[in-house]
Write a protein that holds these residues in place. Structure first.
Motif, PDB file in Angstrom:
ATOM      1  N   ALA A 174       0.815  -1.215   0.000  1.00 25.71           N
ATOM      2  CA  ALA A 174       0.000   0.000   0.000  1.00 25.71           C
ATOM      3  C   ALA A 174       0.848   1.265   0.000  1.00 25.71           C
ATOM      4  CB  ALA A 174      -0.934  -0.004   1.207  1.00 25.71           C
ATOM      5  N   GLY A 175       2.175   1.117   0.004  1.00 25.19           N
ATOM      6  CA  GLY A 175       3.057   2.274  -0.042  1.00 25.19           C
ATOM      7  C   GLY A 175       3.467   2.814   1.306  1.00 25.19           C
ATOM      8  N   PHE A 176       3.311   2.007   2.368  1.00 21.32           N
ATOM      9  CA  PHE A 176       3.682   2.433   3.718  1.00 21.32           C
ATOM     10  C   PHE A 176       4.925   1.681   4.171  1.00 21.32           C
ATOM     11  CE2 PHE A 176      -0.692   3.748   3.486  1.00 21.32           C
ATOM     12  CZ  PHE A 176      -0.799   4.855   4.329  1.00 21.32           C
ATOM     13  N   ASN A 177       5.936   2.416   4.638  1.00 19.63           N
ATOM     14  CA  ASN A 177       7.189   1.829   5.104  1.00 19.63           C
ATOM     15  C   ASN A 177       7.239   1.851   6.629  1.00 19.63           C
ATOM     16  OD1 ASN A 177       8.149   1.581   2.410  1.00 19.63           O
ATOM     17  ND2 ASN A 177       8.774   3.733   2.443  1.00 19.63           N
ATOM     18  N   LEU A 178       7.641   0.743   7.225  1.00 18.01           N
ATOM     19  CA  LEU A 178       7.773   0.669   8.679  1.00 18.01           C
ATOM     20  C   LEU A 178       8.917   1.565   9.131  1.00 18.01           C
ATOM     21  CD1 LEU A 178       6.682  -0.896  11.230  1.00 18.01           C
ATOM     22  CD2 LEU A 178       8.661  -2.398  10.931  1.00 18.01           C
ATOM     23  N   ILE A 179       8.630   2.475  10.071  1.00 18.69           N
ATOM     24  CA  ILE A 179       9.681   3.365  10.568  1.00 18.69           C
ATOM     25  C   ILE A 179       9.962   3.173  12.050  1.00 18.69           C
ATOM     26  CG2 ILE A 179       9.286   5.108   8.789  1.00 18.69           C
ATOM     27  CD1 ILE A 179       7.812   6.765  10.935  1.00 18.69           C
ATOM     28  N   ASP A 180       9.055   2.475  12.772  1.00 13.07           N
ATOM     29  CA  ASP A 180       9.312   2.228  14.195  1.00 13.07           C
ATOM     30  C   ASP A 180       8.454   1.068  14.671  1.00 13.07           C
ATOM     31  OD1 ASP A 180      10.572   2.571  16.620  1.00 13.07           O
ATOM     32  OD2 ASP A 180      10.072   4.701  16.798  1.00 13.07           O
ATOM     33  N   ASP A 181       8.953   0.364  15.667  1.00 14.61           N
ATOM     34  CA  ASP A 181       8.262  -0.779  16.261  1.00 14.61           C
ATOM     35  C   ASP A 181       8.575  -0.724  17.747  1.00 14.61           C
ATOM     36  OD1 ASP A 181       7.093  -3.160  16.961  1.00 14.61           O
ATOM     37  OD2 ASP A 181       8.262  -4.401  15.589  1.00 14.61           O
TER      38      ASP A 181
END
Length: 198
Positions: A174-181
């Motif tokens: 969907a075009g979303f990149n993981l930046i924090d967890d």
């Protein structure tokens, strides 16, 4: 009507708020998917007055959400939207989407639908924050999460704690990149994605 009340909302709202303060500092219009009782909407909107906090849920939950919103009478909480990810979607645009404890309640095809259609309601640089339990590499992160998953499956075969990697794949498509967890109390996580303008 008496307002619905979730003890878990009371327990997790401050740790979640700490994440939202940092991650939504430059955001303005947030859609909360699956507002449940409405407790989170009131708490977060009061603490983050720069945000318009748009609550939403299935029709049967809207009266309870309205009761919380009406009592709080905050200027930044519009009336809740009737929203089922498998039904009609909102037409407005949001620069952030937040959801707590929903992915393990939805059927997997509904989770897929949620992510697939997020680009239709979000700005090019939108933030996405999801709170709840996740498995990693197909394994439970704790004994309590394993027990919770068994309880979910007993309630409905479509419910389950989701694998982080599978959710990340949906987000990426969907075009979303993981930046924090971010590790949260009670073996939960706050996972944060940012939409890639490209």
């Amino acid at each position: 009507m008496s307002k619905p009340h979730s003890p878990s909302c009371e327990r997790n709202r401050e740790p979640i708020l700490d994440v939202l303060r940092e991650q939504l500092s430059d955001r303005r219009h947030v859609l909360e998917v699956g507002s449940g009782t409405g407790q989170h909407a009131v708490h977060f909107a009061a603490a983050l007055p720069q945000l318009i906090w748009q609550s939403s849920d299935r029709a049967e939950n809207l009266p309870g959400i309205r009761a919380w919103l009406d009592e709080a009478a905050l200027p930044n909480t519009p009336a809740p939207l009737e929203f089922d990810v498998a039904g009609t979607w909102p037409t407005m645009q949001f620069d952030a989407v937040f959801s707590a404890n929903t992915l393990h309640i939805m059927a997997w095809h509904e989770v897929e639908s949620l992510f697939a259609r997020l680009p239709t309601i979000t700005t090019d640089d939108a933030s996405l924050i999801i709170y709840g339990p996740f498995n990693y590499q197909g394994r439970y992160s704790s004994d309590s999460n394993a027990a919770f998953d068994q309880w979910l499956q007993a309630r409905g075969a479509h419910m389950a704690i989701r694998d982080a990697e599978a959710v990340d794949a949906l987000a990426s498509r969907a075009g979303f990149n993981l930046i924090d967890d971010i590790a949260m109390p009670a073996n939960n996580r706050c996972r944060v994605w940012r939409r890639n303008p490209a």
